[in-house]
Design an enzyme around this catalytic site. Structure first.
Site, PDB file in Angstrom:
ATOM      1  N   TRP A  51       0.808  -1.224   0.000  1.00 41.17           N
ATOM      2  CA  TRP A  51       0.000   0.000   0.000  1.00 41.17           C
ATOM      3  C   TRP A  51       0.839   1.270   0.000  1.00 41.17           C
ATOM      4  CZ3 TRP A  51       1.979   2.247   4.185  1.00 41.17           C
ATOM      5  CH2 TRP A  51       2.434   1.427   5.215  1.00 41.17           C
ATOM      6  N   ASN A  52       2.152   1.161   0.244  1.00 39.13           N
ATOM      7  CA  ASN A  52       2.882   2.398   0.566  1.00 39.13           C
ATOM      8  C   ASN A  52       3.107   3.308  -0.648  1.00 39.13           C
ATOM      9  OD1 ASN A  52       4.765   0.547  -0.462  1.00 39.13           O
ATOM     10  ND2 ASN A  52       6.441   1.524   0.622  1.00 39.13           N
TER      11      ASN A  52
ATOM     12  N   LYS B 181      -2.569  -8.156  -7.945  1.00 37.26           N
ATOM     13  CA  LYS B 181      -3.327  -8.108  -6.689  1.00 37.26           C
ATOM     14  C   LYS B 181      -2.743  -7.000  -5.824  1.00 37.26           C
ATOM     15  CE  LYS B 181      -3.291  -9.158  -2.617  1.00 37.26           C
ATOM     16  NZ  LYS B 181      -4.026  -8.046  -2.049  1.00 37.26           N
ATOM     17  N   PRO B 182      -3.291  -5.797  -5.992  1.00 39.89           N
ATOM     18  CA  PRO B 182      -2.792  -4.689  -5.183  1.00 39.89           C
ATOM     19  C   PRO B 182      -3.302  -4.814  -3.743  1.00 39.89           C
ATOM     20  CG  PRO B 182      -4.024  -3.961  -7.142  1.00 39.89           C
ATOM     21  CD  PRO B 182      -4.325  -5.405  -6.942  1.00 39.89           C
ATOM     22  N   ASP B 183      -2.711  -4.033  -2.850  1.00 42.37           N
ATOM     23  CA  ASP B 183      -3.175  -4.058  -1.469  1.00 42.37           C
ATOM     24  C   ASP B 183      -4.607  -3.509  -1.388  1.00 42.37           C
ATOM     25  OD1 ASP B 183      -1.998  -4.265   1.510  1.00 42.37           O
ATOM     26  OD2 ASP B 183      -3.451  -2.626   1.369  1.00 42.37           O
TER      27      ASP B 183
ATOM     28  N   GLY C 218       6.557  -6.399  -0.458  1.00 45.33           N
ATOM     29  CA  GLY C 218       5.841  -6.328   0.812  1.00 45.33           C
ATOM     30  C   GLY C 218       6.752  -6.721   1.953  1.00 45.33           C
ATOM     31  N   SER C 219       6.162  -7.247   2.994  1.00 48.87           N
ATOM     32  CA  SER C 219       6.941  -7.520   4.205  1.00 48.87           C
ATOM     33  C   SER C 219       7.780  -8.799   4.040  1.00 48.87           C
ATOM     34  CB  SER C 219       5.998  -7.683   5.394  1.00 48.87           C
ATOM     35  OG  SER C 219       5.171  -8.798   5.186  1.00 48.87           O
TER      36      SER C 219
ATOM     37  N   GLU D 224      10.723  -8.193  -3.065  1.00 50.36           N
ATOM     38  CA  GLU D 224      11.231  -6.873  -2.643  1.00 50.36           C
ATOM     39  C   GLU D 224      10.667  -6.633  -1.253  1.00 50.36           C
ATOM     40  OE1 GLU D 224      13.324  -5.345  -4.452  1.00 50.36           O
ATOM     41  OE2 GLU D 224      13.058  -6.242  -6.416  1.00 50.36           O
ATOM     42  N   LEU D 225      11.516  -6.724  -0.227  1.00 49.94           N
ATOM     43  CA  LEU D 225      10.997  -6.819   1.144  1.00 49.94           C
ATOM     44  C   LEU D 225      11.424  -5.639   2.009  1.00 49.94           C
ATOM     45  CD1 LEU D 225      11.699 -10.662   1.469  1.00 49.94           C
ATOM     46  CD2 LEU D 225       9.674  -9.525   0.527  1.00 49.94           C
TER      47      LEU D 225
ATOM     48  N   CYS E 153      10.202   1.724   1.687  1.00 46.84           N
ATOM     49  CA  CYS E 153      11.100   0.603   1.962  1.00 46.84           C
ATOM     50  C   CYS E 153      12.544   1.051   2.067  1.00 46.84           C
ATOM     51  CB  CYS E 153      10.936  -0.451   0.882  1.00 46.84           C
ATOM     52  SG  CYS E 153      11.216   0.192  -0.761  1.00 46.84           S
TER      53      CYS E 153
ATOM     54  N   GLU F  30      11.975  -3.223  11.642  1.00 51.33           N
ATOM     55  CA  GLU F  30      11.503  -2.129  10.778  1.00 51.33           C
ATOM     56  C   GLU F  30      10.289  -1.444  11.422  1.00 51.33           C
ATOM     57  OE1 GLU F  30       9.520  -3.333   7.121  1.00 51.33           O
ATOM     58  OE2 GLU F  30      10.608  -1.789   6.011  1.00 51.33           O
TER      59      GLU F  30
HETATM   60  P1  NAD Z   1       2.412  -7.228   3.359  1.00 49.43           P
HETATM   61  O1  NAD Z   1       3.411  -8.292   3.176  1.00 49.43           O
HETATM   62  O2  NAD Z   1       1.518  -7.306   4.530  1.00 49.43           O
HETATM   63  O3  NAD Z   1       1.452  -7.108   2.089  1.00 49.43           O
HETATM   64  C1  NAD Z   1       1.939  -6.905   0.783  1.00 49.43           C
HETATM   65  C2  NAD Z   1       0.965  -7.513  -0.214  1.00 49.43           C
HETATM   66  O4  NAD Z   1       0.924  -8.918  -0.023  1.00 49.43           O
HETATM   67  C3  NAD Z   1      -0.475  -7.035  -0.059  1.00 49.43           C
HETATM   68  O5  NAD Z   1      -1.068  -6.915  -1.336  1.00 49.43           O
HETATM   69  C4  NAD Z   1      -1.121  -8.165   0.724  1.00 49.43           C
HETATM   70  O6  NAD Z   1      -2.513  -8.248   0.535  1.00 49.43           O
HETATM   71  C5  NAD Z   1      -0.417  -9.370   0.145  1.00 49.43           C
HETATM   72  N1  NAD Z   1      -0.369 -10.553   1.013  1.00 49.43           N
HETATM   73  C6  NAD Z   1      -0.406 -10.603   2.367  1.00 49.43           C
HETATM   74  N2  NAD Z   1      -0.305 -11.873   2.773  1.00 49.43           N
HETATM   75  C7  NAD Z   1      -0.191 -12.649   1.671  1.00 49.43           C
HETATM   76  C8  NAD Z   1      -0.033 -14.051   1.445  1.00 49.43           C
HETATM   77  N3  NAD Z   1       0.025 -14.919   2.444  1.00 49.43           N
HETATM   78  N4  NAD Z   1       0.061 -14.495   0.174  1.00 49.43           N
HETATM   79  C9  NAD Z   1       0.042 -13.631  -0.866  1.00 49.43           C
HETATM   80  N5  NAD Z   1      -0.122 -12.301  -0.709  1.00 49.43           N
HETATM   81  C10 NAD Z   1      -0.224 -11.807   0.545  1.00 49.43           C
HETATM   82  O7  NAD Z   1       3.259  -5.884   3.361  1.00 49.43           O
HETATM   83  P2  NAD Z   1       2.728  -4.397   3.619  1.00 49.43           P
HETATM   84  O8  NAD Z   1       2.577  -4.210   5.073  1.00 49.43           O
HETATM   85  O9  NAD Z   1       1.583  -4.107   2.740  1.00 49.43           O
HETATM   86  O10 NAD Z   1       3.925  -3.524   3.059  1.00 49.43           O
HETATM   87  C11 NAD Z   1       4.904  -3.002   3.858  1.00 49.43           C
HETATM   88  C12 NAD Z   1       6.193  -3.771   3.718  1.00 49.43           C
HETATM   89  O11 NAD Z   1       6.579  -3.762   2.343  1.00 49.43           O
HETATM   90  C13 NAD Z   1       7.336  -3.150   4.453  1.00 49.43           C
HETATM   91  O12 NAD Z   1       8.065  -4.154   5.111  1.00 49.43           O
HETATM   92  C14 NAD Z   1       8.186  -2.530   3.363  1.00 49.43           C
HETATM   93  O13 NAD Z   1       9.533  -2.391   3.695  1.00 49.43           O
HETATM   94  C15 NAD Z   1       7.958  -3.461   2.238  1.00 49.43           C
HETATM   95  N6  NAD Z   1       8.237  -2.823   0.939  1.00 49.43           N
HETATM   96  C16 NAD Z   1       9.361  -3.190   0.269  1.00 49.43           C
HETATM   97  C17 NAD Z   1       9.678  -2.573  -0.936  1.00 49.43           C
HETATM   98  C18 NAD Z   1      10.939  -2.939  -1.693  1.00 49.43           C
HETATM   99  O14 NAD Z   1      11.089  -2.528  -2.827  1.00 49.43           O
HETATM  100  N7  NAD Z   1      11.841  -3.698  -1.113  1.00 49.43           N
HETATM  101  C19 NAD Z   1       8.836  -1.589  -1.460  1.00 49.43           C
HETATM  102  C20 NAD Z   1       7.700  -1.250  -0.750  1.00 49.43           C
HETATM  103  C21 NAD Z   1       7.405  -1.875   0.459  1.00 49.43           C
END
Ligand code: NAD
Length: 541
Positions: free
Chosen positions: A181-182, A205-207, A256-257, A278-279, A312, A410
């Site tokens: 979502w960020n 599949k966006p957030d 994501g995370s 990309e975490l 991130c 983080e």
């Molecule tokens: P998140 O992992 O909770 O969610 C990210 C996406 O994954 C969402 O669309 C969510 O619905 C989906 N998702 C959640 N659980 C899932 C599963 N079990 N299977 C498949 N999809 C699933 O992360 P967040 O809280 O939305 O984002 C923040 C994190 O993203 C932070 O840790 C940040 O550092 C990281 N991030 C990294 C980068 C990068 O380029 N390295 C860029 C942006 C954000």
């Protein structure tokens, strides 16, 4: 609407800025039911279920989003697979031209995009603009370098003249793009653009919190000339709907995370499909003793507080040389205090809102935990409900120790810990502490020394005299994390090659790779040995 009147507080000048009536009018159309329905009809959904979304700007309801089931995800993949066959037959020039049109569409319609990004995420308008710029940069880079990355390449054959060998870049098929979502626009679109260029289709599949922006992005792809069917969008909770995407995709581009990335990697391993992850990060910035202190302080404000720290690559650990520590801290704290906060569509906001109560809770917990265990707050430290439901002050901490949650975990918010260092070796060692390795920054007047030190920092990107934008905006340079910050890279050649299989095709002419004219295997081995020695003498690879 959030309270926009100037507020007093430890930060001094905390004015949200009055609402611009022009933007309020834009807000009215952003919430217009017809407009929202025009976007949400793209979601593949047969469930009849919807989920509400609210804006962090004043907690206003924005939309009721149709929800997808795993069966809808399967349907999205079936549609994408059909469309991909025709798409893969189009020429690289056609696909590049569509990317260049997208470049213009997003720039032309930036006001609408930015408004929607701000409504959905609560970020400052300037941070939303960077999303538009990043999409344009990505589209242009891949359009202009398409042939360099994707053309069939001739390589040396086994025997000169006899063996003609070339390598094709074949699309993987349908790529699943799962985004956070960020950065609602750039995260939803940018990983998919090189996938399309390489001849793939995408199921995105966006957030759940930022679907409208992702859907507007999908609409713009169509306007730019991409066939609608090659970009499918599904909506719903991550584990259910995201899991169904991973179960069907030929490749997964996930952002994501780290926790979710790990679960996705396991699922991909079971299916033997590739993924890029990309975490998260806990990014360090180093201010060396010869740094221009004012430049470093100004850079630190952007490094730490851009997108309210929900970035991130933003910095959460700041290591400053003894010799300049006090001067740097004075400059950094006073610049931070001068920032304008608010949840508003106005350009005057320096730092916007966090996106959600969950984010606010995490940030509050990290700061309270640190303070309870003895950390000092140099500025900030408080939520600002007077400015918006999820606004938190930019916060600088000193005296953070390993037992505090914000030390190695983080925060993903506007909170940074300051540490003093005595030698550069020690600074590099502490920067390399912990599990992450996404991005680092080094401030020094000796840029050569900065580049040398960068090689010792275990991060996927290192910026000298900049926070993150220099590497992130250099599209030819791969971007991604080492260690638990990820696997694979976006941008540059790797950012598009991940969506292709390399396929080698060799044509053998005149003589077979086997004994000829009744030659025995023994004689053939001798002839072959002679040929190998000769090729080596000739310097052949
Ligand atoms: P998140 O992992 O909770 O969610 C990210 C996406 O994954 C969402 O669309 C969510 O619905 C989906 N998702 C959640 N659980 C899932 C599963 N079990 N299977 C498949 N999809 C699933 O992360 P967040 O809280 O939305 O984002 C923040 C994190 O993203 C932070 O840790 C940040 O550092 C990281 N991030 C990294 C980068 C990068 O380029 N390295 C860029 C942006 C954000």
């Amino acid at each position: 609407m959030s309270e926009q009147s100037p507020a007093s507080g430890p930060l001094g000048n905390l004015a949200g800025g009055p609402h611009d009536p022009e933007h309020d009018a834009t807000a009215a159309y952003a919430l217009d039911r017809g407009y929202v329905a025009g976007l949400t009809r793209r979601i593949v959904s047969s469930t009849g279920r919807t989920a509400p979304v609210w804006s962090p700007v004043g907690g206003i309801p924005l939309a009721h989003l149709p929800q997808s089931s795993p069966a809808d995800v399967a349907e999205a993949f079936a549609r994408a697979r059909r469309a991909q066959v025709a798409w893969a037959r189009t020429s690289l020039d056609e696909r590049s031209a569509a990317l260049l049109r997208l470049h213009d569409v997003v720039l032309d319609r930036q006001e609408e995009l930015i408004d929607l990004v701000v409504w959905e995420s609560g970020k400052a308008r300037k941070d939303a603009y960077l999303e538009v710029a990043h999409v344009a940069l990505t589209a242009r880079y891949y359009a202009r370098t398409a042939h360099e990355h994707l053309d069939t390449r001739r390589v040396g054959g086994m025997f000169p003249v006899l063996t003609r060998t070339e390598v094709n870049r074949v699309p993987k098929g349908v790529v699943g793009v799962i985004s956070p979502w960020n950065y609602p626009l750039t995260m939803a679109l940018c990983d998919g653009l090189p996938a399309l260029l390489a001849g793939n289709a995408v199921v995105a599949k966006p957030d759940a919190q930022v679907m409208l922006t992702a859907l507007l992005g999908a609409q713009m792809l169509e306007e730019a000339g991409f066939p609608a069917e090659i970009w499918q969008v599904v909506a719903g909770p991550g584990p259910e709907v995201g899991g169904a995407v991973v179960a069907e995709a030929d490749y997964v581009a996930f952002t994501g995370s780290t926790a979710t990335g790990r679960a996705i990697a396991r699922q991909c391993a079971d299916r033997l499909v590739g993924c890029s992850l990309e975490l998260g990060g806990k990014n360090p910035m180093l201010v060396l003793r010869d740094a221009d202190v004012h430049r470093a302080a100004e850079g630190a404000v952007r490094a730490v507080f851009s997108n309210a720290g929900q970035l991130c690559v933003s910095m959460e650990r700041l290591y400053v040389a003894d010799q300049v520590y006090d001067r740097f801290v004075d400059a950094f704290v006073s610049r931070t205090r001068a920032m304008t906060l608010g949840a508003s569509l106005d350009w005057s906001v320096d730092m916007g809102s966090l996106i959600s109560q969950q984010q606010l809770d995490t940030v509050t917990r990290h700061v309270e935990d640190a303070v309870a265990k003895g950390a000092r707050v140099l500025t900030g430290g408080n939520a600002r409900p007077d400015l918006g439901p999820f606004v938190f002050e930019p916060t600088i901490l000193e005296g953070v120790t390993a037992d505090m949650e914000c030390f190695g975990t983080e925060t993903f918010g506007p909170v940074v810990s300051l540490y003093r260092f005595h030698s550069e070796d020690e600074a590099v060692e502490r920067a390399n502490d912990g599990l992450y390795g996404l991005n680092a920054s080094i401030y020094t007047r000796d840029t050569r020394r900065g580049r040398e030190l960068a090689r010792r920092v275990r991060c996927g990107t290192v910026n000298v005299n900049e926070a993150y934008a220099a590497t992130f905006g250099s599209l030819g340079a791969p971007m991604g994390g080492m260690r638990e910050s990820g696997m694979g890279r976006r941008q540059g050649p790797e950012g598009v090659h991940r969506y292709t299989e390399s396929q080698s095709v060799a044509v053998q002419r005149l003589l077979p790779i086997a004994p000829v004219m009744g030659m025995s295997e023994e004689v053939n081995a001798k002839v072959m040995t002679g040929a190998l020695r000769l090729l080596n003498k000739l310097g052949r690879a």
